[in-house]
Scaffold this motif. Sequence first.
Motif, PDB file in Angstrom:
ATOM      1  N   THR A  38       1.751  -9.815  -4.098  1.00 36.88           N
ATOM      2  CA  THR A  38       1.393 -10.627  -2.940  1.00 36.88           C
ATOM      3  C   THR A  38       2.109 -11.972  -2.978  1.00 36.88           C
ATOM      4  OG1 THR A  38      -0.523 -11.529  -4.099  1.00 36.88           O
ATOM      5  CG2 THR A  38      -0.895  -9.614  -2.682  1.00 36.88           C
ATOM      6  N   LYS A  44      -0.194 -11.194   1.945  1.00 36.59           N
ATOM      7  CA  LYS A  44      -0.134  -9.782   2.314  1.00 36.59           C
ATOM      8  C   LYS A  44       0.447  -8.983   1.159  1.00 36.59           C
ATOM      9  CE  LYS A  44       0.160 -10.751   7.164  1.00 36.59           C
ATOM     10  NZ  LYS A  44       0.782 -10.484   8.443  1.00 36.59           N
ATOM     11  N   GLY A  45      -0.192  -7.888   0.828  1.00 36.66           N
ATOM     12  CA  GLY A  45       0.228  -7.092  -0.311  1.00 36.66           C
ATOM     13  C   GLY A  45       1.269  -6.051   0.038  1.00 36.66           C
ATOM     14  N   GLU A  86      -0.899  -1.250   0.620  1.00 38.53           N
ATOM     15  CA  GLU A  86      -1.571  -1.429  -0.660  1.00 38.53           C
ATOM     16  C   GLU A  86      -2.163  -0.112  -1.153  1.00 38.53           C
ATOM     17  OE1 GLU A  86      -4.095  -4.833  -1.065  1.00 38.53           O
ATOM     18  OE2 GLU A  86      -2.892  -6.001   0.329  1.00 38.53           O
TER      19      GLU A  86
END
Length: 107
Positions: A38, A44-45, A86
């Motif tokens: 992140t 945001k991953g 993710e």
Amino acid sequence: MQDSKLVYSSDGGRISQKNTAETRSVSNDGIVRIHRETKGRKGKGVSVIHGLNMDAKALKTLCTELKKKCGCGGAVKEGLIEVQTEDREKLKALLQQKDFTVKLAGG
């Protein structure tokens, strides 16, 4: 051990830069690792896939297939595949179907 930024030495002249990102992304044990990152992405991953011993064209093809099956974006950067999801379990299953040995690494 830290990466050396040495480009010239009085001993042997110009030093070649063989430690590129592509050689660092390939693991010697043959295991593909999926990391979650992140940092630098505004929280945001993304899932970053390390350890694929493939040429650039094959990486791009695999990246396109993973993006379509996950329904998300992604890219090939510096010999690594970044997929904007993710859901690492789904990526793991897709890569295992292609006969890769896969491990989830990191958080």
